[in-house]
Design a protein around this motif. Structure first.
Motif, PDB file in Angstrom:
ATOM      1  N   HIS A 280       0.916  -1.153  -0.170  1.00 46.00           N
ATOM      2  CA  HIS A 280      -0.147   0.045  -0.043  1.00 46.00           C
ATOM      3  C   HIS A 280       0.778   1.234   0.169  1.00 46.00           C
ATOM      4  O   HIS A 280       0.628   2.222  -0.700  1.00 46.00           O
ATOM      5  N   HIS A 285      -2.038  -0.157  -4.681  1.00 48.83           N
ATOM      6  CA  HIS A 285      -3.149  -0.512  -3.979  1.00 48.83           C
ATOM      7  C   HIS A 285      -3.889  -1.548  -4.359  1.00 48.83           C
ATOM      8  O   HIS A 285      -4.527  -2.480  -3.364  1.00 48.83           O
ATOM      9  N   GLN A 341       2.582  10.790   9.501  1.00 48.28           N
ATOM     10  CA  GLN A 341       2.403  10.628   7.887  1.00 48.28           C
ATOM     11  C   GLN A 341       2.153   8.883   8.223  1.00 48.28           C
ATOM     12  O   GLN A 341       1.403   8.340   7.186  1.00 48.28           O
ATOM     13  N   ASP A 344      -1.423   8.500   8.961  1.00 49.42           N
ATOM     14  CA  ASP A 344      -2.540   8.643   7.834  1.00 49.42           C
ATOM     15  C   ASP A 344      -2.310   7.740   6.753  1.00 49.42           C
ATOM     16  O   ASP A 344      -3.283   7.248   6.286  1.00 49.42           O
ATOM     17  N   ALA A 345      -1.286   7.098   6.503  1.00 50.23           N
ATOM     18  CA  ALA A 345      -0.856   6.069   5.543  1.00 50.23           C
ATOM     19  C   ALA A 345      -1.461   4.600   6.006  1.00 50.23           C
ATOM     20  O   ALA A 345      -2.211   3.980   5.207  1.00 50.23           O
ATOM     21  N   TYR A 346      -1.950   4.528   7.566  1.00 46.17           N
ATOM     22  CA  TYR A 346      -2.425   3.339   8.032  1.00 46.17           C
ATOM     23  C   TYR A 346      -3.880   3.706   7.748  1.00 46.17           C
ATOM     24  O   TYR A 346      -4.537   2.586   7.441  1.00 46.17           O
ATOM     25  N   ALA A 347      -4.336   4.671   8.067  1.00 47.26           N
ATOM     26  CA  ALA A 347      -5.723   5.064   8.264  1.00 47.26           C
ATOM     27  C   ALA A 347      -6.315   4.733   6.741  1.00 47.26           C
ATOM     28  O   ALA A 347      -7.133   4.113   6.485  1.00 47.26           O
ATOM     29  N   ASP A 348      -5.300   5.180   5.450  1.00 48.56           N
ATOM     30  CA  ASP A 348      -5.786   4.814   4.123  1.00 48.56           C
ATOM     31  C   ASP A 348      -5.656   3.402   3.855  1.00 48.56           C
ATOM     32  O   ASP A 348      -6.755   2.789   3.328  1.00 48.56           O
ATOM     33  N   TYR A 349      -4.677   2.749   4.471  1.00 45.49           N
ATOM     34  CA  TYR A 349      -4.690   1.185   4.268  1.00 45.49           C
ATOM     35  C   TYR A 349      -5.960   0.452   4.937  1.00 45.49           C
ATOM     36  O   TYR A 349      -6.369  -0.356   3.967  1.00 45.49           O
ATOM     37  N   LYS A 351      -8.719   1.464   5.533  1.00 38.51           N
ATOM     38  CA  LYS A 351      -9.958   1.990   4.740  1.00 38.51           C
ATOM     39  C   LYS A 351      -9.982   1.082   3.507  1.00 38.51           C
ATOM     40  O   LYS A 351     -11.022   0.468   2.924  1.00 38.51           O
ATOM     41  N   ALA A 352      -8.763   1.140   2.615  1.00 38.65           N
ATOM     42  CA  ALA A 352      -8.571   0.427   1.408  1.00 38.65           C
ATOM     43  C   ALA A 352      -8.892  -1.110   1.575  1.00 38.65           C
ATOM     44  O   ALA A 352      -9.675  -1.589   0.565  1.00 38.65           O
ATOM     45  N   SER A 355     -11.490  -2.621   6.934  1.00 36.43           N
ATOM     46  CA  SER A 355     -11.197  -2.811   8.341  1.00 36.43           C
ATOM     47  C   SER A 355     -12.205  -3.297   8.884  1.00 36.43           C
ATOM     48  O   SER A 355     -13.531  -2.890   8.398  1.00 36.43           O
TER      49      SER A 355
END
Length: 355
Positions: A280, A285, A341, A344-349, A351-352, A355
């Motif tokens: 990710h 993605h 950062q 934020d990257a983990y939150a995007d991951y 969500k993608a 979760s």
């Protein structure tokens, strides 16, 4: 005259199938491994190893058996000393899981004997690698050793082991895909040399496991997984280091182990999660989501909460991970993300992948 080919360090015998253990005596009698009148030193654990000893003793009457206490450097040194004191042998056999095989690898190297790896689970790719991973006073160390001269994996025995061991092997095999992407990144950004053959073997081993439709109870899937783990070990031998199978995924795994040694999950669980997150981070993605989907299908975690860690703890793990392998260049070193950062990257991951 130019050298047109190269020799590949690999076992002379690889036997992966149901019932392979029943033919172990025949494999060991191979003149390339043991003379017809030679003796074997067989290292086993005190648990499952004792059961297998009872089963195999009638066909391996001339062997001497050595019980290994654990998976530490001291255990491996003691095994080597015990073998040296006990007499002359043609080969050392490591019969058991990763800890027993790694101890046997190290001991065989110390006494100058070939090692036969007889794996009773598929928890990681070390069963055919030129590395012995052993606990020491500083935590855990990796020690260079010769490749096993033979590898025997009985799929009937593998199915009898706890399923978590197979799941761990799946995570370790899938992490090859991310590790190779990190190697390619290091080549582009730092001019690091890639061994194309090693990279191809490790990548295809991971892809075969990723795309196989079977599950942990299927012989067909277990065959592909076992072959993939063996090929990964050979890939590391070809390249001369762990690059084909170790990138950001393994840095994250090592960080879990070092920061939370009493809470860490299995090697493969942490590597699989780390690989999906690293994919990710590099912007792959769709590949990350597919890897997470496959991990979930096999019962592996894809979120830190699923192995008992909070988001804050995972952020700390990712932040610390580059310190575990100084000099290794992966997507983590390349992006050099701040704490915020990473969060934020983990939150995007999360969500993608849903979760």
């Amino acid at each position: 005259m130019p050298v047109l080919t190269r020799l590949i360090p690999s076992p002379v015998v690889v036997d992966i199938r149901p019932g392979a253990l029943d033919d172990l005596a025949g494999v060991l009698a191979d003149q390339r491994i043991c003379s017809s009148t030679g003796k074997l030193a067989i290292a086993i654990s005190g648990g499952s190893g004792a059961v297998l000893r009872e089963r195999l003793m009638p066909s391996l009457g001339g062997a001497e058996w050595f019980e290994v206490g654990g998976g530490t450097l001291d255990d491996a040194i003691k095994l080597g000393e015990d073998i040296r004191k006990s007499g002359r042998y043609d080969a050392v056999v490591g019969l058991g899981g990763g800890k027993i095989i790694d101890c046997a690898k190290f001991a065989a190297a110390r006494v100058g004997l070939p090692l036969v790896a007889v794996a009773t689970n598929l928890s990681h790719d070390g069963l055919c690698s030129p590395v012995a991973t052993l606990d020491n006073d500083a935590g855990r160390g990796s020690y260079g050793v010769p490749n096993p001269i033979a590898v025997v994996i009985d799929l009937d025995v593998i199915r009898e082991a706890p399923v978590r061991f197979v799941r761990s092997g799946i995570g370790d095999a899938l992490s090859n895909i991310s590790a190779i992407r990190d190697w390619e990144l290091a080549a582009r950004e730092r001019g690091e040399d890639i061994d194309g053959l090693a990279a191809a073997m490790a990548r295809q081993a991971g892809e075969a496991v990723l795309r196989h439709p079977g599950g942990v109870g299927d012989d067909g899937f277990l065959q592909v997984l076992a072959e993939g783990l063996v090929l990964t070990g050979i890939a590391m031998s070809i390249s001369g280091d762990s690059r084909p199978a170790s990138g950001a995924c393994h840095e994250i795994n090592h960080a879990f182990d070092l920061l939370y040694p009493k809470r860490a999950a299995s090697h493969g669980e942490q590597c699989g999660l780390g690989a999906a997150f690293a994919m990710h981070l590099r912007g792959a993605h769709e590949e990350s989501a597919f890897m997470a989907q496959v991990l979930r299908r096999h019962g592996l975690p894809v979120l830190p909460e699923e192995i008992g860690f909070t988001v804050d703890e995972f952020v700390k793990v990712v932040e610390f991970a580059p310190q575990t392998r100084p000099g290794r260049y992966t997507i983590l070193e390349h992006l050099d993300l701040s704490t915020d950062q990473i969060r934020d990257a983990y939150a995007d991951y999360a969500k993608a992948i849903g979760s």
